[in-house]
Design a protein around this motif. Structure first.
Motif, PDB file in Angstrom:
ATOM      1  N   UNK A   1       0.958  -1.145  -0.073  1.00 55.06           N
ATOM      2  CA  UNK A   1      -0.072   0.008   0.065  1.00 55.06           C
ATOM      3  C   UNK A   1       0.770   1.268   0.007  1.00 55.06           C
ATOM      4  N   UNK A   2       1.870   1.210   0.705  1.00 52.15           N
ATOM      5  CA  UNK A   2       2.649   2.478   0.828  1.00 52.15           C
ATOM      6  C   UNK A   2       3.556   2.708  -0.596  1.00 52.15           C
ATOM      7  N   UNK A   3       3.919   1.748  -1.191  1.00 49.97           N
ATOM      8  CA  UNK A   3       4.531   1.581  -2.285  1.00 49.97           C
ATOM      9  C   UNK A   3       3.460   2.400  -3.682  1.00 49.97           C
ATOM     10  N   UNK A   4       2.139   1.987  -3.459  1.00 48.17           N
ATOM     11  CA  UNK A   4       1.125   2.503  -4.499  1.00 48.17           C
ATOM     12  C   UNK A   4       1.027   3.929  -4.328  1.00 48.17           C
ATOM     13  N   UNK A   5       1.011   4.274  -2.916  1.00 51.30           N
ATOM     14  CA  UNK A   5       0.694   5.689  -2.485  1.00 51.30           C
ATOM     15  C   UNK A   5       2.189   6.514  -3.049  1.00 51.30           C
ATOM     16  N   UNK A   6       3.198   6.038  -2.776  1.00 52.81           N
ATOM     17  CA  UNK A   6       4.375   6.635  -3.253  1.00 52.81           C
ATOM     18  C   UNK A   6       4.276   6.855  -4.782  1.00 52.81           C
ATOM     19  N   UNK A   7       4.070   5.916  -5.447  1.00 53.87           N
ATOM     20  CA  UNK A   7       3.567   6.243  -7.187  1.00 53.87           C
ATOM     21  C   UNK A   7       2.513   7.112  -7.458  1.00 53.87           C
ATOM     22  N   UNK A   8       1.365   7.021  -6.643  1.00 55.21           N
ATOM     23  CA  UNK A   8       0.257   7.946  -6.855  1.00 55.21           C
ATOM     24  C   UNK A   8       0.892   9.335  -6.567  1.00 55.21           C
ATOM     25  N   UNK A   9       1.410   9.632  -5.466  1.00 48.78           N
ATOM     26  CA  UNK A   9       2.260  10.798  -5.191  1.00 48.78           C
ATOM     27  C   UNK A   9       3.231  11.288  -6.211  1.00 48.78           C
ATOM     28  N   UNK A  10       3.893  10.349  -6.702  1.00 48.06           N
ATOM     29  CA  UNK A  10       4.881  10.937  -8.028  1.00 48.06           C
ATOM     30  C   UNK A  10       4.131  11.409  -9.064  1.00 48.06           C
ATOM     31  N   UNK A  11       3.141  10.529  -9.484  1.00 51.43           N
ATOM     32  CA  UNK A  11       2.305  10.818 -10.404  1.00 51.43           C
ATOM     33  C   UNK A  11       1.596  12.269 -10.429  1.00 51.43           C
ATOM     34  N   UNK A  12       0.921  12.423  -9.204  1.00 54.83           N
ATOM     35  CA  UNK A  12       0.345  13.952  -9.145  1.00 54.83           C
ATOM     36  C   UNK A  12       1.231  14.874  -9.085  1.00 54.83           C
ATOM     37  N   UNK A  13       2.467  14.656  -8.639  1.00 51.57           N
ATOM     38  CA  UNK A  13       3.354  15.830  -8.409  1.00 51.57           C
ATOM     39  C   UNK A  13       3.890  16.232 -10.135  1.00 51.57           C
ATOM     40  N   UNK A  14       3.841  15.095 -10.825  1.00 53.37           N
ATOM     41  CA  UNK A  14       4.156  15.213 -12.305  1.00 53.37           C
ATOM     42  C   UNK A  14       3.104  16.032 -12.996  1.00 53.37           C
ATOM     43  N   UNK A  15       1.819  15.684 -12.785  1.00 53.76           N
ATOM     44  CA  UNK A  15       0.516  16.348 -13.269  1.00 53.76           C
ATOM     45  C   UNK A  15       0.585  17.773 -12.927  1.00 53.76           C
ATOM     46  N   UNK A  16       0.846  17.977 -11.609  1.00 46.58           N
ATOM     47  CA  UNK A  16       0.610  19.380 -10.898  1.00 46.58           C
ATOM     48  C   UNK A  16       1.696  20.135 -11.507  1.00 46.58           C
ATOM     49  N   UNK A  17       2.972  19.680 -11.631  1.00 50.57           N
ATOM     50  CA  UNK A  17       3.998  20.427 -12.427  1.00 50.57           C
ATOM     51  C   UNK A  17       3.708  20.699 -13.765  1.00 50.57           C
ATOM     52  N   UNK A  18       3.365  19.981 -14.453  1.00 47.57           N
ATOM     53  CA  UNK A  18       2.881  20.124 -15.822  1.00 47.57           C
ATOM     54  C   UNK A  18       1.813  21.344 -16.070  1.00 47.57           C
ATOM     55  N   UNK A  19       0.727  21.073 -15.138  1.00 43.98           N
ATOM     56  CA  UNK A  19      -0.150  22.380 -15.145  1.00 43.98           C
ATOM     57  C   UNK A  19       0.386  23.370 -14.601  1.00 43.98           C
ATOM     58  N   UNK A  20       1.184  23.659 -13.818  1.00 44.66           N
ATOM     59  CA  UNK A  20       1.897  24.951 -13.318  1.00 44.66           C
ATOM     60  C   UNK A  20       2.561  25.471 -14.357  1.00 44.66           C
ATOM     61  N   UNK A  21       3.326  24.681 -15.135  1.00 41.90           N
ATOM     62  CA  UNK A  21       4.110  25.177 -16.213  1.00 41.90           C
ATOM     63  C   UNK A  21       3.488  25.924 -17.483  1.00 41.90           C
ATOM     64  N   UNK A  22       2.046  25.306 -17.549  1.00 38.57           N
ATOM     65  CA  UNK A  22       1.123  25.713 -18.608  1.00 38.57           C
ATOM     66  C   UNK A  22       0.336  26.878 -18.128  1.00 38.57           C
ATOM     67  N   UNK A  23       0.556  27.311 -16.818  1.00 41.48           N
ATOM     68  CA  UNK A  23      -0.228  28.360 -16.446  1.00 41.48           C
ATOM     69  C   UNK A  23      -1.582  28.051 -15.792  1.00 41.48           C
ATOM     70  N   UNK A  24      -2.023  26.750 -15.746  1.00 37.74           N
ATOM     71  CA  UNK A  24      -3.384  26.619 -15.136  1.00 37.74           C
ATOM     72  C   UNK A  24      -3.079  26.383 -13.682  1.00 37.74           C
TER      73      UNK A  24
END
Length: 535
Positions: free
Chosen positions: A483-506
């Motif tokens: 469960x911890x491994x899956x949560x860490x992967x989810x955290x990484x995916x969300x950080x990547x999506x948030x980073x891309x959206x912040x770069x695009x100005x959203x």
């Protein structure tokens, strides 16, 4: 000199109980339900406006008027050859109209039980009939996809509205103030708004999205509500019939709508056995009533004196409001009198009267058994006591508090050494059962690590029961690691999506991550961090 021992500080966790609100207190005053039983489904329930203690039930081929207090039948209107539907009172309570399976609409005099009018014109069953605001006309909604407006005095049809719906019409509502406006809802999911004065009779066509089962207007007439599917929708009549809000508190079909508290509360009953109560100012759920079977019909007496619900199996539930018979000012007077006549302690003879008497110190509650053992450094007895009987099942926080105290004292390992297999298996099963709870995770992880350290070099000497318990503990550990491994992967995916959206100005709402370091005594195969995602 004897040292004072402080009892073990058991952490209080947040209760999951429902928050008490004024609505909860008010609606909890409804007494326990009283039940009546009919043979078939209760199609419709309506209270008499002139006599609030009487309500009418439509069931099978009978229309019966019951008394709310005695629960007895006052009048039995059994003038139907086939199934009757939707018996409802006129605004003055003197007349009662009901449809039937033959397509007829019958008008009754509630004082004499005679049929005053018989309206014929529908070619299919008529499920709902309602009087207009001026009390002069009657609208009927039938399965022949037509709405008919009847003149009560002349026993003639005034207007027929056909070909507007493409399926059965099972719902309708009359405007509470304007007698020329009403709405209809069909099984085609459409809602029609009618104005008898205009050339184009149908003013608006709305889409509810599901077969419409019930409709009503709010008292001011500017808003009407429709129910169908698992949704209740609120429409603004003044604002062009736009959708105000949508409530999806039921998980099955909503069958009936009613108003209570003089129009300040909205009731919705459904096949999920619940009746939801909403505040019409915010359209938020303020209370829920639960019933033994699917609710098909419902009525609320004036002043919230009672809530009557009819169910699919013919059961009728009557909940009356508990009213305090003794006025509050009488209670206050009696309390003052009792206070005056209460005997006060008299001072002893030959002594001077004092202003205040100091009472003896009241001793607090004694120590619990495991606190006594901890005070005497009997750690094994303390752990055995707190895990004995039903304490570990009913109050797991007590067991975790003792485990946490033993970890702080660095005595848990010595407490578990040389213990019978039954005690160790029970301890391991407790750790496995509560390991996944966030509030207990840190101390139980450290306790599990201690158990693994103890038996790391003694696996050969362990019994089969103890080996099975250790395997369950290992499986629980692996589940938490996964469960911890899956949560860490989810955290990484969300950080990547948030980073891309912040770069695009959203601008995106960023969730909050709370990281908790793993215990020091965690085995090597466990993860180094436990990440809890807080929305």
């Amino acid at each position: 000199m004897q040292n004072n021992f402080l009892p073990l500080n058991t952490r209080r966790f947040q209760q999951r109980a429902q928050v008490e609100t004024p609505d909860t207190v008010y609606w909890n005053r409804l007494a326990k339900p009283e039940h009546l039983k009919e043979r078939n489904t209760i199609d419709y329930v309506d209270f008499s406006p002139s006599d609030p203690d009487n309500f009418v039930l439509t069931c099978s081929v009978r229309v019966q008027i019951y008394n709310l207090v005695t629960k007895l039948v006052v009048k039995n209107l059994s003038r139907f050859q086939k199934t009757a539907y939707g018996a409802t009172f006129r605004q003055d309570g003197r007349l009662l109209a009901a449809g039937d399976e033959e397509g007829h609409v019958k008008l009754f005099d509630t004082t004499s039980r005679n049929i005053l009018r018989l309206f014929k014109g529908h070619t299919a069953p008529v499920h709902r009939t309602f009087f207009t605001a001026d009390k002069l006309q009657l609208a009927s909604f039938g399965d022949d996809k037509a709405v008919r407006l009847w003149d009560v005095a002349n026993e003639k049809v005034v207007q027929t509205y056909a070909d507007h719906h493409t399926d059965y019409i099972r719902a309708g509502a009359m405007h509470p103030q304007a007698g020329h406006m009403f709405v209809s809802g069909g099984y085609d999911g459409k809602i029609k708004l009618y104005d008898t004065r205009a050339e184009t009779v149908v003013q608006h066509t709305l889409d509810h999205g599901a077969p419409v089962e019930s409709m009503l207007f709010l008292p001011n007439g500017s808003v009407f509500v429709s129910a169908g599917g698992n949704q209740v929708r609120v429409w603004d009549l003044v604002g062009g019939c736009r959708l105000l809000t949508m409530m999806s508190q039921h998980h099955k079909t909503v069958t009936c709508l009613r108003l209570g508290s003089d129009g300040r509360r909205l009731f919705s009953g459904g096949l999920d056995r619940h009746v939801k109560i909403y505040d019409v100012s915010t359209y938020k759920t303020v209370h829920t009533l639960t019933y033994p079977n699917a609710v098909v019909s419902m009525a609320v007496a004036s002043g919230d004196q009672a809530v009557v619900a009819g169910m699919v199996d013919g059961l009728i539930s009557i909940r009356r409001m508990i009213v305090d018979s003794k006025p509050s000012h009488l209670k206050k007077i009696r309390a003052d009198r009792a206070r005056k006549h209460r005997k006060e302690p008299m001072p002893p003879n030959n002594t001077q009267q004092v202003d205040h008497n100091i009472k003896d110190r009241v001793k607090g509650p004694g120590l619990k058994t495991f606190d006594v053992h901890l005070r005497q450094y009997n750690h094994k007895k303390a752990l055995a006591d707190v895990m004995g009987s039903k304490k570990s099942e009913l109050h797991p926080e007590l067991v975790v508090a003792v485990i946490n105290d033993l970890l702080h004292r660095r005595r848990l390992e010595k407490t578990l050494i040389d213990r019978p297999d039954e005690v160790l298996v029970k301890f391991i099963d407790f750790v496995c059962a509560h390991l996944g709870e966030t509030r207990f995770m840190r101390p139980l992880m450290m306790a599990a690590s201690t158990v693994l350290d103890i038996f790391e070099r003694q696996l050969v000497a362990c019994s089969q029961k103890l080996m099975d318990a250790l395997e369950r503990l290992s499986a629980a550990f692996q589940e938490e690691v996964k469960l911890t491994t899956e949560l860490m992967r989810l955290k990484g995916t969300m950080d990547m999506l948030i980073g891309v959206s912040m770069d695009s100005g959203e601008v995106v709402h960023k969730p909050t991550y709370v990281e908790t370091k793993a215990p020091k005594m965690l085995p090597s195969q466990a993860a180094e961090k436990y990440v809890v995602l807080v929305e």
